[in-house]
Design an enzyme around this catalytic site. Structure first.
Site, PDB file in Angstrom:
ATOM      1  CG  ASP A  18      63.945  32.849   8.773  1.00 56.22           C
ATOM      2  OD1 ASP A  18      63.305  33.057   7.727  1.00 56.22           O
ATOM      3  OD2 ASP A  18      64.865  33.601   9.168  1.00 56.22           O
ATOM      4  CG  ASN A  66      56.550  37.687   6.969  1.00 56.79           C
ATOM      5  OD1 ASN A  66      56.290  36.743   7.718  1.00 56.79           O
ATOM      6  ND2 ASN A  66      57.800  38.115   6.787  1.00 56.79           N
TER       7      ASN A  66
END
Ligand code: IPE
Ligand code: IPE
Ligand code: MG
Length: 240
Positions: A18, A66
């Site tokens: 991330d 996502n």
């Protein structure tokens, strides 16, 4: 098991990569620039696995959530995945890496799925490191898909309801051939698992590091493994 001994080495490490977007933002660049930088990091981390005793590396590349991002970012990521597979296939195979993909392939473009299938096929006899890439993966989605297949098996009589237990259920998960992760690392400072490996990480050790993924080096990876080696895993029992 003594603390810090080799016995405590993390055999399976999962990483939530991330911070690519923030990394790019800090440089005044588009988010995709960060994803591109992030994809380059994978190679170095993977290369460091054999001598660090990491046999299984599982990385989160794209979650079922996502898709909520802009069409531009999603399309850019899909292109990046295609290019990554094309560019890295030979190198991965030469280094004895066995590649697997987890996640729901139904929503992915055929052109990408074909590349994924092919990479799995050409690397299937390798055994130095097992790299698992999670694309369109969500832990809840995985469990729901598993439940569906399990229900079909019960309906057809291949499995009896009383045979459903902690040993048989994971056979229906995408990760059925993998051991559970010993260590789960998340970069970028967020302390959550964002729907990654919900079933499998029940007893994983978690390590949240502040570094953004494109800045995460093999040295930092080694530090995380060293922290892991100094922890005491109890699995609900009492330490010796
Ligand atoms: C992780 O980086 C990569 C993917 C989720 C595809 P992010 O894109 O989430 O980066 P941040 O969290 O916005 O910085
Ligand atoms: C998790 O990161 C997914 C990947 C790294 C592929 P996100 O950036 O999507 O997670 P949230 O939205 O911060 O929880
Ligand atoms: Mg993020």
């Amino acid at each position: 098991m003594t603390k810090g001994s080799l016995v405590d080495a993390a055999r399976h490490v999962a990483i939530i990569m991330d911070g690519n977007g923030r990394w790019a933002q800090k440089r005044g660049k588009p988010r995709l620039f960060g994803h591109h930088a992030g994809s380059k990091r994978v190679r170095e981390i993977l290369q460091s696995c054999p001598h660090l005793g990491v046999k299984y590396l599982t990385i989160f590349a794209f979650s079922t959530e996502n898709w909520r991002r802009t069409q531009e970012e999603v399309a850019g990521l899909m292109t990046l995945f295609r290019r990554y597979i094309i560019r890295e296939a030979e190198n991965l195979n030469n280094n004895g890496v066995r590649v697997r993909f987890i996640g729901d392939r139904m929503r992915l473009a055929t052109s990408l799925v074909d590349l994924m299938d092919n990479l799995e096929m050409i690397t299937r006899d390798n055994d130095i490191v097992h790299l698992t890439i999670a694309i369109n993966y969500g832990g809840r989605d995985e469990v729901a898909r598993a439940a569906q297949r399990l229900a079909y098996d019960v309906k057809s009589g291949r499995l009896l309801p009383k045979e459903i237990n902690e040993k048989t259920l994971p056979r229906y998960l995408d990760t059925y051939v993998l051991p559970d992760p010993d260590l789960l690392i998340r970069t970028s400072g967020e302390a959550r698992i964002s729907n990654f490996l919900l079933w499998q990480a029940a007893y994983s050790e978690y390590d949240f590091v502040d570094t953004l993924w494109p800045d995460f080096t093999p040295a930092m990876f080694e530090e995380a493994l060293a922290r892991f080696a100094n922890r005491t895993r109890r699995f609900g029992g009492i330490p010796a």
